[in-house]
Design an enzyme around this catalytic site. Sequence first.
Site, short mmCIF file in Angstrom:
data_model
loop_
_atom_site.label_atom_id
_atom_site.label_comp_id
_atom_site.label_asym_id
_atom_site.label_seq_id
_atom_site.Cartn_x
_atom_site.Cartn_y
_atom_site.Cartn_z
NE ARG A 87 12.30 -2.67 6.53
CZ ARG A 87 11.46 -3.70 6.60
NH1 ARG A 87 11.79 -4.79 7.26
NH2 ARG A 87 10.27 -3.64 6.04
CD GLU A 181 9.39 -2.62 9.73
OE1 GLU A 181 9.39 -2.55 8.46
OE2 GLU A 181 8.50 -3.20 10.36
CG ASP A 204 0.66 -6.31 0.50
OD1 ASP A 204 1.56 -6.73 1.23
OD2 ASP A 204 0.20 -5.17 0.59
N1 HPA Z 1 1.53 -2.04 4.85
C1 HPA Z 1 2.56 -1.96 5.69
N2 HPA Z 1 3.56 -2.80 5.68
C2 HPA Z 1 3.56 -3.78 4.77
C3 HPA Z 1 2.52 -3.92 3.87
C4 HPA Z 1 1.46 -3.00 3.91
O1 HPA Z 1 0.50 -3.08 3.13
N3 HPA Z 1 2.79 -5.00 3.11
C5 HPA Z 1 3.96 -5.50 3.53
N4 HPA Z 1 4.43 -4.76 4.54
#
Ligand code: HPA
Length: 233
Positions: A87, A181, A204
């Site tokens: 993944r 996932e 992020d």
């Molecule tokens: N939460 C869940 N999945 C994600 C996030 C998140 O903040 N950022 C990128 N994938």
Amino acid sequence: MSIHIGAKEGEVANTVLLPGDPLRAKYIAENFLSDVKCYNEIRGMYGYTGNYKGKRVSVQGTGMGIPSISIYVNELIESYNVKNLIRIGTCGSMQPDVNIRDVIFAMSSSTDSAINKIRFNGMDYAPTASFKLLKKAYDAAISMGINVKVGNVLSSDTFYNDDKDSWRLWAKFGVLAVEMETAGLYTLAAKYGVDALTILTVSDSLVTGHATSAEERQKTFNDMIEIALNIAE
Ligand code: HPA
């Protein structure tokens, strides 16, 4: 053909890269692979097979969340005999020393999903990466000069939470980042005795509230794609 994948027998390679976004699968096929064939368009969940440095590799979109990735992983293993599932995705950092654009290898996955609770009659299973793929990926990253973090990630069933601080409990126990996932992928790989690894780029930060721009995401995504393609067998 399986229910959600339109490939004929033999059209999917032994190693499949699994981005959540099907347009990433298209991007990888168009920019990294040669002699490409698109083997799936069902539901717009593109799947391609091509060559990378003499190796045959497939790339299959999975959609978001454990239910969606589980459908594709089940069918790739059961109907197409896939042996290595890698993944590649994005995640949100839960630690102050895990920064935007960092690459993470998920050694294990915690989850708030009930799927394994139901599967294991209320007991806990520990979804774990393939050591073979993890070691290969780690060695590849070092030789490519890419700094990586290795540890536990949270596979959450929710992107939007009623309690904005719910992630802090996992963070206290050292979980590096949240995605949606990996627990499903690792559990199914173990069930069928095949190898799986999740490679993530931090898009992020729940700690700082910062997020990457689309342009920055593309650059770090390329690092992650190259690691995954380099460890394909
Ligand atoms: N939460 C869940 N999945 C994600 C996030 C998140 O903040 N950022 C990128 N994938």
